[in-house]
Design a protein around this motif. Structure first.
Motif, PDB file in Angstrom:
ATOM      1  N   ASN A 100      12.994 -22.605 -16.902  1.00  0.00           N
ATOM      2  CA  ASN A 100      12.455 -21.212 -16.736  1.00  0.00           C
ATOM      3  C   ASN A 100      11.791 -20.048 -15.685  1.00  0.00           C
ATOM      4  N   LYS A 101      12.369 -19.955 -14.860  1.00  0.00           N
ATOM      5  CA  LYS A 101      11.946 -19.818 -13.858  1.00  0.00           C
ATOM      6  C   LYS A 101      11.301 -18.535 -13.896  1.00  0.00           C
ATOM      7  N   GLU A 102      11.384 -17.423 -15.172  1.00  0.00           N
ATOM      8  CA  GLU A 102      11.152 -16.148 -15.088  1.00  0.00           C
ATOM      9  C   GLU A 102       9.663 -16.249 -15.629  1.00  0.00           C
ATOM     10  N   ILE A 148      12.461 -27.566 -12.587  1.00  0.00           N
ATOM     11  CA  ILE A 148      13.854 -28.144 -12.770  1.00  0.00           C
ATOM     12  C   ILE A 148      15.177 -27.504 -11.921  1.00  0.00           C
ATOM     13  N   ASP A 149      14.403 -26.358 -11.502  1.00  0.00           N
ATOM     14  CA  ASP A 149      15.610 -24.773 -11.015  1.00  0.00           C
ATOM     15  C   ASP A 149      15.965 -26.353  -9.542  1.00  0.00           C
ATOM     16  N   SER A 150      17.602 -26.086  -9.232  1.00  0.00           N
ATOM     17  CA  SER A 150      17.851 -27.935  -8.218  1.00  0.00           C
ATOM     18  C   SER A 150      17.233 -27.258  -6.923  1.00  0.00           C
ATOM     19  N   GLU A 151      17.064 -25.754  -6.972  1.00  0.00           N
ATOM     20  CA  GLU A 151      16.804 -25.451  -5.585  1.00  0.00           C
ATOM     21  C   GLU A 151      15.494 -26.094  -5.551  1.00  0.00           C
ATOM     22  N   HIS A 152      14.510 -25.447  -6.274  1.00  0.00           N
ATOM     23  CA  HIS A 152      13.128 -26.315  -6.105  1.00  0.00           C
ATOM     24  C   HIS A 152      13.537 -27.541  -6.310  1.00  0.00           C
ATOM     25  N   MET A 190      20.760 -12.213  -8.000  1.00  0.00           N
ATOM     26  CA  MET A 190      19.322 -11.293  -8.789  1.00  0.00           C
ATOM     27  C   MET A 190      18.824 -13.270  -8.798  1.00  0.00           C
ATOM     28  N   ASN A 191      19.643 -13.695  -9.591  1.00  0.00           N
ATOM     29  CA  ASN A 191      19.744 -15.888  -9.499  1.00  0.00           C
ATOM     30  C   ASN A 191      18.671 -16.161  -8.182  1.00  0.00           C
ATOM     31  N   LYS A 192      18.749 -15.324  -6.778  1.00  0.00           N
ATOM     32  CA  LYS A 192      18.540 -15.976  -5.766  1.00  0.00           C
ATOM     33  C   LYS A 192      16.919 -15.219  -5.332  1.00  0.00           C
ATOM     34  N   GLY A 193      17.719 -13.910  -5.538  1.00  0.00           N
ATOM     35  CA  GLY A 193      15.966 -13.614  -5.701  1.00  0.00           C
ATOM     36  C   GLY A 193      15.194 -13.968  -6.961  1.00  0.00           C
ATOM     37  N   LEU A 194      15.093 -13.828  -7.369  1.00  0.00           N
ATOM     38  CA  LEU A 194      14.423 -14.514  -8.729  1.00  0.00           C
ATOM     39  C   LEU A 194      13.986 -15.476  -8.387  1.00  0.00           C
ATOM     40  N   GLU A 195      14.694 -17.267  -7.471  1.00  0.00           N
ATOM     41  CA  GLU A 195      14.537 -18.191  -7.102  1.00  0.00           C
ATOM     42  C   GLU A 195      13.412 -18.239  -5.931  1.00  0.00           C
ATOM     43  N   VAL A 196      13.291 -17.131  -4.986  1.00  0.00           N
ATOM     44  CA  VAL A 196      12.933 -16.505  -4.071  1.00  0.00           C
ATOM     45  C   VAL A 196      11.894 -16.425  -4.556  1.00  0.00           C
TER      46      VAL A 196
HETATM   47 MG    MG Z   1      18.886 -22.456  -9.103  1.00  0.00          MG
END
Ligand code: MG
Ligand code: NDP
Length: 395
Positions: free
Chosen positions: A127-129, A152-156, A224-230
């Protein structure tokens, strides 16, 4: 022998929840499911209870709990049913639980994740939020509670794997120059710009590489997903916006990279299947089977592009919100949730999503949040502003 890990899976019926249970089922000697939570998919939850025999099943609404009790009874199961946000917090913090998979979608995931942090759990954070809304307070709670955070987010997860094991929040001390956060670019990467305002929710949800929930699929289309991931990377790795570079990599084979001072770039690669980061975090520090097939490298090309803010204005909004800090990331997240829901419901067009978020950001209260209540208030205000903007459009 490895000690059995007791698990709570928040959002068990979602994409991440289902993938988690798939990995868990491959290792019955390692994992015991203690609690599963869901919101609307009760039949699916019952099937999961049949397979994993948790002590608790938790839903949000009382009416859902009543129905779930009767479904479980019909299935001859003794799983205890709880409901409400306090129940989600309870199963995230109970003493017999070692590990909490935080995979509820949206702002609703914040309070249970906070409860797990205060209780010192191993938190597998999907839950990146939680980090976008309340990064500062959540990281403080993790430190104060002695919790362990595994992304868990694949990038992180890829960045975590590409950093030295001894990384403790100081990128420079580890010789890191930049984090290279990869993005697929979503389904509209090459669509003519003039066609963008007319795309449908079905087109936006048809992600080229990943199978995901609807909300995050639309977020991938807008980036926006990438923005949230930044913003997520900022909090997880203590990285400044300047230390994070977004790289479009349409094949989604490299899941992110770390660029070191000596010119080395360390990356994590794999098939786009969330069971890999999930298994990594579940087994950490050991590697366990995830069911994901070996990566076939032959016959593949890997390409990279810079993101274009005209095509992806939401990415720019997120970088700006992070730079300004305070409550703005929470406002960005809340307005985006409202805009995406309205887009999925056919109330606004795809091209209205970014202006909607901008409208809420322009009206937001700035300043640092002193408490979770401040953030909840900023979140609620942003939702009202975004809803007002949608109404104005409809009028
Ligand atoms: Mg991701
Ligand atoms: P889904 O929409 O597939 O699943 C969400 C889960 O949360 C479901 O179990 C749902 O229950 C439950 N839920 C929904 N609303 C509420 C609520 N208000 N209160 C309590 N529970 C609720 O989402 P995903 O699995 O795709 O994503 C989950 C999280 O992981 C998100 O934060 C997402 O950003 C993140 N993530 C997902 C990735 C992916 O590949 N899917 C990749 C990286 C991060 P029900 O279905 O029963 O209604």
């Amino acid at each position: 022998m490895t000690k059995v890990q007791n698990l709570t899976i928040l959002g068990a019926t979602g994409t991440i929840g289902v993938n988690t249970l798939d990995v868990v089922a491959r290792h019955p000697e390692r994992f015991k499911v203690v609690a599963l939570t869901a919101s609307s998919q009760l039949e699916k939850l019952v099937t999961q209870c049949q397979q994993h025999q948790p002590r608790y099943a938790v839903v949000l609404e009382e009416s859902a709990a009543v129905r779930l009790r009767s479904l479980l009874l019909d299935a001859g199961l003794k799983t205890e049913v709880l409901f409400g946000i306090e129940a989600l917090e309870f199963v995230s913090a109970m003493p017999e639980v070692d590990t909490v998979m935080a995979a509820i979608v949206g702002a609703a995931g914040l309070r249970p994740a906070m409860a797990a942090a205060h209780a010192g759990k191993r938190i597998l954070l999907a839950n990146k939020e939680t980090l976008v809304m309340a990064g500062s307070l959540f990281m403080q709670a993790v430190a104060a509670g002695g919790a362990e955070l595994l992304p868990i987010d694949s990038e992180h997860n890829a960045i975590f794997q590409s950093l030295p094991r001894e990384f403790a929040g100081d990128l420079a001390a580890c010789g890191v120059r930049r984090i290279l956060l990869t993005a697929s670019g979503g389904p509209f990467r090459t669509l003519p710009l003039a066609d963008l305002p007319h795309v449908t929710p079905d087109q936006a949800c048809a992600h080229p590489n990943w199978v995901m929930g609807k909300k995050i699929s639309v977020d991938s289309a807008t980036m926006m997903n990438k923005g949230l991931e930044v913003i997520e990377a900022h909090w997880l790795f203590n990285a400044t916006p300047q230390q994070i570079e977004v790289v479009i990599h349409p094949q989604s084979v490299i899941h992110s990279m770390v660029d070191y001072l000596d010119g080395s770039v360390i990356a994590q690669l794999g098939n786009p299947d969330m069971r890999t980061p999930i298994a990594y975090a579940l087994g950490f520090p050991e590697r366990i089977d995830s069911g994901v097939s070996a990566l076939e490298l032959f016959g593949r090309g890997l390409t990279f592009e810079a993101p274009d803010y005209t095509r992806f204005p939401c990415l720019k909004l997120a970088f700006d919100a992070l730079a300004q800090g305070g409550m703005l990331p929470a406002v960005l997240n809340a307005a985006n949730e409202v805009a995406v829901a309205a887009f999925l419901a056919g109330q606004i067009g795809y091209g209205d999503i970014a202006p909607n978020i901008e409208y809420a950001l322009a009206r937001a209260i700035t300043g640092e949040p002193g408490s979770l209540e401040d953030l909840v208030e900023a979140d609620a205000q942003a939702r009202r502003d975004a809803a007002m903007h949608i109404q104005k459009r409809a009028a």
